[in-house]
Design a protein around this motif. Sequence first.
Motif, PDB file in Angstrom:
ATOM      1  N   GLU A   1       4.057  -3.020  -5.349  1.00 47.04           N
ATOM      2  CA  GLU A   1       3.068  -2.377  -6.191  1.00 47.04           C
ATOM      3  C   GLU A   1       1.685  -2.617  -5.594  1.00 47.04           C
ATOM      4  OE1 GLU A   1       2.848  -2.647 -10.899  1.00 47.04           O
ATOM      5  OE2 GLU A   1       4.866  -2.425 -10.085  1.00 47.04           O
ATOM      6  N   ILE A   2       1.020  -1.584  -5.105  1.00 44.40           N
ATOM      7  CA  ILE A   2      -0.300  -1.771  -4.479  1.00 44.40           C
ATOM      8  C   ILE A   2      -1.350  -2.013  -5.564  1.00 44.40           C
ATOM      9  CG2 ILE A   2      -2.045  -0.752  -2.966  1.00 44.40           C
ATOM     10  CD1 ILE A   2       0.620  -1.248  -1.539  1.00 44.40           C
ATOM     11  N   ASP A   3      -1.359  -1.165  -6.567  1.00 49.14           N
ATOM     12  CA  ASP A   3      -2.172  -1.408  -7.759  1.00 49.14           C
ATOM     13  C   ASP A   3      -1.515  -0.671  -8.902  1.00 49.14           C
ATOM     14  OD1 ASP A   3      -2.886   1.260  -7.682  1.00 49.14           O
ATOM     15  OD2 ASP A   3      -4.865   0.903  -6.826  1.00 49.14           O
ATOM     16  N   GLU A   4      -2.182  -0.575 -10.034  1.00 51.87           N
ATOM     17  CA  GLU A   4      -1.508   0.032 -11.181  1.00 51.87           C
ATOM     18  C   GLU A   4      -1.151   1.518 -10.970  1.00 51.87           C
ATOM     19  OE1 GLU A   4      -5.637   0.838 -13.701  1.00 51.87           O
ATOM     20  OE2 GLU A   4      -3.881  -0.017 -14.684  1.00 51.87           O
ATOM     21  N   ASN A   5      -1.821   2.158 -10.025  1.00 57.35           N
ATOM     22  CA  ASN A   5      -1.555   3.584  -9.816  1.00 57.35           C
ATOM     23  C   ASN A   5      -0.728   3.903  -8.581  1.00 57.35           C
ATOM     24  OD1 ASN A   5      -2.833   4.789 -12.053  1.00 57.35           O
ATOM     25  ND2 ASN A   5      -4.834   4.364 -11.133  1.00 57.35           N
TER      26      ASN A   5
ATOM     27  N   GLY B   1      17.676   5.337   9.440  1.00 51.09           N
ATOM     28  CA  GLY B   1      16.235   5.298   9.712  1.00 51.09           C
ATOM     29  C   GLY B   1      15.483   4.768   8.519  1.00 51.09           C
ATOM     30  N   ASN B   2      14.157   4.874   8.596  1.00 50.50           N
ATOM     31  CA  ASN B   2      13.279   4.338   7.559  1.00 50.50           C
ATOM     32  C   ASN B   2      12.730   5.450   6.664  1.00 50.50           C
ATOM     33  OD1 ASN B   2      12.865   1.407   8.474  1.00 50.50           O
ATOM     34  ND2 ASN B   2      12.572   2.590  10.348  1.00 50.50           N
ATOM     35  N   TYR B   3      12.745   5.197   5.368  1.00 46.96           N
ATOM     36  CA  TYR B   3      12.222   6.162   4.398  1.00 46.96           C
ATOM     37  C   TYR B   3      11.261   5.424   3.482  1.00 46.96           C
ATOM     38  CZ  TYR B   3      16.118   8.869   6.127  1.00 46.96           C
ATOM     39  OH  TYR B   3      16.975   9.541   6.954  1.00 46.96           O
ATOM     40  N   ILE B   4      10.008   5.804   3.528  1.00 44.27           N
ATOM     41  CA  ILE B   4       9.006   5.086   2.736  1.00 44.27           C
ATOM     42  C   ILE B   4       8.402   6.061   1.725  1.00 44.27           C
ATOM     43  CG2 ILE B   4       6.778   3.897   2.856  1.00 44.27           C
ATOM     44  CD1 ILE B   4       7.738   3.326   5.878  1.00 44.27           C
ATOM     45  N   THR B   5       8.487   5.706   0.439  1.00 40.94           N
ATOM     46  CA  THR B   5       7.960   6.583  -0.601  1.00 40.94           C
ATOM     47  C   THR B   5       6.688   5.976  -1.167  1.00 40.94           C
ATOM     48  OG1 THR B   5      10.244   7.041  -1.184  1.00 40.94           O
ATOM     49  CG2 THR B   5       8.566   7.823  -2.701  1.00 40.94           C
ATOM     50  N   ILE B   6       5.605   6.748  -1.170  1.00 43.76           N
ATOM     51  CA  ILE B   6       4.352   6.289  -1.781  1.00 43.76           C
ATOM     52  C   ILE B   6       4.113   7.155  -3.014  1.00 43.76           C
ATOM     53  CG2 ILE B   6       1.865   5.958  -1.413  1.00 43.76           C
ATOM     54  CD1 ILE B   6       2.531   5.966   1.652  1.00 43.76           C
TER      55      ILE B   6
ATOM     56  N   ASP C   1     -12.061   6.999  -4.996  1.00 45.75           N
ATOM     57  CA  ASP C   1     -11.555   5.655  -4.712  1.00 45.75           C
ATOM     58  C   ASP C   1     -10.042   5.624  -4.569  1.00 45.75           C
ATOM     59  OD1 ASP C   1     -13.966   4.550  -4.807  1.00 45.75           O
ATOM     60  OD2 ASP C   1     -13.650   3.331  -6.610  1.00 45.75           O
ATOM     61  N   GLU C   2      -9.384   6.222  -5.569  1.00 46.97           N
ATOM     62  CA  GLU C   2      -7.927   6.199  -5.614  1.00 46.97           C
ATOM     63  C   GLU C   2      -7.352   6.981  -4.422  1.00 46.97           C
ATOM     64  OE1 GLU C   2      -5.086   4.191  -7.570  1.00 46.97           O
ATOM     65  OE2 GLU C   2      -7.266   4.174  -7.840  1.00 46.97           O
ATOM     66  N   ILE C   3      -7.994   8.095  -4.092  1.00 48.67           N
ATOM     67  CA  ILE C   3      -7.550   8.912  -2.964  1.00 48.67           C
ATOM     68  C   ILE C   3      -7.692   8.128  -1.664  1.00 48.67           C
ATOM     69  CG2 ILE C   3      -8.244  10.933  -1.581  1.00 48.67           C
ATOM     70  CD1 ILE C   3      -8.688  12.426  -4.213  1.00 48.67           C
ATOM     71  N   ASN C   4      -8.802   7.416  -1.536  1.00 44.09           N
ATOM     72  CA  ASN C   4      -9.013   6.591  -0.357  1.00 44.09           C
ATOM     73  C   ASN C   4      -7.967   5.503  -0.227  1.00 44.09           C
ATOM     74  OD1 ASN C   4     -10.950   7.315   1.458  1.00 44.09           O
ATOM     75  ND2 ASN C   4     -12.645   6.536   0.204  1.00 44.09           N
ATOM     76  N   LYS C   5      -7.672   4.839  -1.358  1.00 46.34           N
ATOM     77  CA  LYS C   5      -6.689   3.750  -1.310  1.00 46.34           C
ATOM     78  C   LYS C   5      -5.316   4.300  -0.906  1.00 46.34           C
ATOM     79  CE  LYS C   5      -7.670   0.719  -4.392  1.00 46.34           C
ATOM     80  NZ  LYS C   5      -7.661   0.190  -5.789  1.00 46.34           N
ATOM     81  N   ALA C   6      -4.939   5.427  -1.504  1.00 51.84           N
ATOM     82  CA  ALA C   6      -3.639   6.007  -1.188  1.00 51.84           C
ATOM     83  C   ALA C   6      -3.571   6.399   0.292  1.00 51.84           C
ATOM     84  CB  ALA C   6      -3.378   7.230  -2.067  1.00 51.84           C
TER      85      ALA C   6
END
Lengths: 311, 311, 311, 311
Positions: free
Chosen positions: A35-39, A61-66, A77-82
């Motif tokens: 969990e990076i942050d609440e969002n 292989g590797n599968y990463i879901t954000i 801010d949130e867009i930058n963090k993502a």
Amino acid sequence: MYNFRTDLASERRDIYKQASKEKGEIDGIESEKQEIDENIKVEKVIITNENGEKAIGKPKGNYITIDVKNLKIAQEDEINKASEVLSTELKKILDSHIDKQGEVLVVGLGNIYVTPDSLGPKVINEIDVTRHIINYLPQYVEEGTRMVSAIAPGVLGTTGIETVEILKGIVDNIHPKLVIVIDALASRSIERISSTVQLSDTGIVPGAGVGNTRSEISIKTLGIPVVAIGIPTVVETAVLVNDSLDLFIEKLQDEAKSNDYLNRLREEDNYEEIKEALIPKDYNLIVTPKEIDSLIENMKEIVSRGINGSL
Amino acid sequence: MYNFRTDLASERRDIYKQASKEKGEIDGIESEKQEIDENIKVEKVIITNENGEKAIGKPKGNYITIDVKNLKIAQEDEINKASEVLSTELKKILDSHIDKQGEVLVVGLGNIYVTPDSLGPKVINEIDVTRHIINYLPQYVEEGTRMVSAIAPGVLGTTGIETVEILKGIVDNIHPKLVIVIDALASRSIERISSTVQLSDTGIVPGAGVGNTRSEISIKTLGIPVVAIGIPTVVETAVLVNDSLDLFIEKLQDEAKSNDYLNRLREEDNYEEIKEALIPKDYNLIVTPKEIDSLIENMKEIVSRGINGSL
Amino acid sequence: MYNFRTDLASERRDIYKQASKEKGEIDGIESEKQEIDENIKVEKVIITNENGEKAIGKPKGNYITIDVKNLKIAQEDEINKASEVLSTELKKILDSHIDKQGEVLVVGLGNIYVTPDSLGPKVINEIDVTRHIINYLPQYVEEGTRMVSAIAPGVLGTTGIETVEILKGIVDNIHPKLVIVIDALASRSIERISSTVQLSDTGIVPGAGVGNTRSEISIKTLGIPVVAIGIPTVVETAVLVNDSLDLFIEKLQDEAKSNDYLNRLREEDNYEEIKEALIPKDYNLIVTPKEIDSLIENMKEIVSRGINGSL
Amino acid sequence: MYNFRTDLASERRDIYKQASKEKGEIDGIESEKQEIDENIKVEKVIITNENGEKAIGKPKGNYITIDVKNLKIAQEDEINKASEVLSTELKKILDSHIDKQGEVLVVGLGNIYVTPDSLGPKVINEIDVTRHIINYLPQYVEEGTRMVSAIAPGVLGTTGIETVEILKGIVDNIHPKLVIVIDALASRSIERISSTVQLSDTGIVPGAGVGNTRSEISIKTLGIPVVAIGIPTVVETAVLVNDSLDLFIEKLQDEAKSNDYLNRLREEDNYEEIKEALIPKDYNLIVTPKEIDSLIENMKEIVSRGINGSL
């Protein structure tokens, strides 16, 4: 193979576990949540062997879901963090396949004139390409800058040419070391539309999620590693109804209205039957949220900054 | 070579004749004018030998200019008539190079995000492509239908890849028999912006008209005939001022204000000096008419219907 | 009155001084320059009496010009700085006319479908409006928040209604205390296109700069103060040629090619004669730079952040 | 009142009949169907008295539904035919309220930046306005030409002002005799999205269909007749699931899988419960078909030609 009706490895893993009544991890599939942050949440699914491949129908292989919550009202801010999270994960994948100067071709699939399908071409317009500067004006870039080029090849319906045919031609002609492909995916859940990014190092099959399977874009067809950045932007009505039906029946049962028949209805996957019921009424459309324009706009920022940050 | 600052063969011919004080036709250049109606004029310039090539700096071949007056307020009828003229001329050129079923790749150069440069990609979206239908659903097309595919490869600044590199890769991979390229040109006269179409069978050099010469797209580089459809959409301020200056001095002289100095000014080409005067003031911009959005929209209809009608 | 062919007070002042051979300040006109950084300059022109009004044909009041160099390649930082400068100046003007809570209506003039004329409507889409929240969900805003509303009324050619008629109706119905109007202006110099902002507290006449004078939007017609934010986005070919001609002749004279006739040519204003020479050839178009799309995009950010910051 | 979750009078009538087990016509509601060709159907519903008003929750007046099948692939011919049908019906309604020269104001509701909500503003851009020509250049129009003006007032979220407040101001200022309002509606069935037009002479409540009731636009608030042209462009997920559930259960029962519980489920309206089940999962989005861009484009042609033809 089971019809997962989703391109997200993490959703497939969940569906497989539910269907097979597996409690623990599946042999050949490892996973890890963060969990990076609440969002913002990140989940990694690694398929390590053939058993894992068979279980969820995706290559090793590797599968990463954000996942980015509330993207349609996300602020700077949130867009930058993502985009930083995407950047970090993408950098790791790139570093495991090519060296720091290895030339990269970024490919944005989709149709600029169809809003839910326009993410790929819109991202391409924001990529910081360097290939032509390094070739013609090397004095303007720092030594050691990676060559980056980018293309939006269009879609089969508009070009008449398979995307992989176009890319094969370009790759053979300009010789990048790795391809990053941005693609629209199908997801099971409408709340994931344009708010989830899946990163994988196994390439993609354009349109796989929505029934129109076409030739694969991968190391097999292009001869170089293909990193895919997939974003769900549409959902099929039958999928939406099937999953909504589960939520509905669950609610009925909570309210003690359960009975055997409902129980069975819920345990079964009713997708095919719902589809058969909807098709004669022209009901089985592919749908997208009303706010798709601003979702695509915000996701474009995340993906393009994420890619630029990693290259 | 003389700096013509226009990509239109008919404008170059006029400039050459004026500069060389030629009265009759130039050896190696034939031409013919035709008035379709009060709003549409067609002019053919044929370069037949090396002398003609040298005179106006264009390779041997056919150059057909279609002028549409008042395009920005053109109605459906006028647009249809102009597209039929284009269709007829294009069909003649195609027939002289390939047979009725010869596969054609249509290429729209330019940048969809820069209005005066967006014509090519916008036309591509309207082309009736058949290649994928013939390949996958042959039962849906009449036997003998020509294979048509289409692509908008983007611009060097966005892709980092020379357009000819992209096209070479695709042509080598899908093997069309002929390429049609839609391109923005530079013209000498601002009233021609987006209201003239030049058709030629000699290929093109992208951006040639506005100073950024890049690799040529022609039978030499692609190995198959290249038909170019060029439309002027921008003009350089120094060109505009130079030509306006001539009009202005002409008017002064008509009013008997003439003197030796003005006479000389007018006879000379002052482009380079005007350019030098404007550049330090950031004045030498590339400009386009205010109404460029609707000009491009109307021209898109003419060119796409013209191409579809001929294929 | 002299035909200035510019809406910028600072350009008019310069033209007046040159024409009248004034060396010092003009009676009734005060001015002050400020350099924010190497890319941003601010100039204030204050018209203090009737003599100043007559001299440059603008009503008494404050005119603040903010110039942003190289806007088409401006980065986030530069855009932010420019919007802060605008914000600061706008706040001063607002404070001199209404109190901190005085309701403001922001009006974006122009046509969303004509790129050089689309700035106003695009800014409106970015304004943080609060009027409906204060009316319906007051619990979501801090007490004392200013009521802000915004509208893009369209243009006479599309609506058939004078802008002032539309605004009069709205103002009489919702009773704001002040109107901010965003408008496209005509400038004398093409390098100022979409890189200059003029702020004034005297209202505006839509389209005044390009010859199609229409009813004024000001305290006289609306009954409340009107602050205008004007941005040059187009230039008339005759203006461009006239000014380029001066630069050209100046250069010829520097090179000792001068003669009496040229001298006179330069001192006179040749606009009307150039216009007469160009019109029969359809040459006197209104033009805009090729890069107008990205100029408008960057200017939209500056103006919308500038307004939001001040309200 | 029953929650119909549709703005279409013909859908409400069907729902009411089914819910009330009425077989014949409802007292106070007359209706009539007409098939124009295999793709276009017209249905008129007339509410004649208070009983009809109560039954389906719509005021007395005429409601005409035009259905265009397969609009997303409709060709020029079909679009023309549909616009002629609209034109004919609209002319009848206009003639019953104002005389041939009675001034009309056309209002396009919606947000140009949200694709499914952009129809109104896009239509406004195509309306042949005459008011300014009659006022300023009467020599250019035939005597007896009707005054037409048009406006796209924006949406509450962007302007902060109720649409009716904006319109009230304009109507009081320019005094048209009738208003035509173009509005996006909610429908029950996703296959009707952007392929149905409802014409009515009773005005509208913006956003009524999707839960955000705002002030009515009608003769009551504006003082002149309001003709509404409504087009469904979105559907709520809970509505979609509820109706799909009916289709699904119907199919289960056809296959003799029926039981009492399912029977009851189907007869009941489960909307509220489905909604409750979906909301906690963020599932109850408003959705639109993937092809919304081209649907809106085709519908824009039908509505704008239909209006222009009738005025």
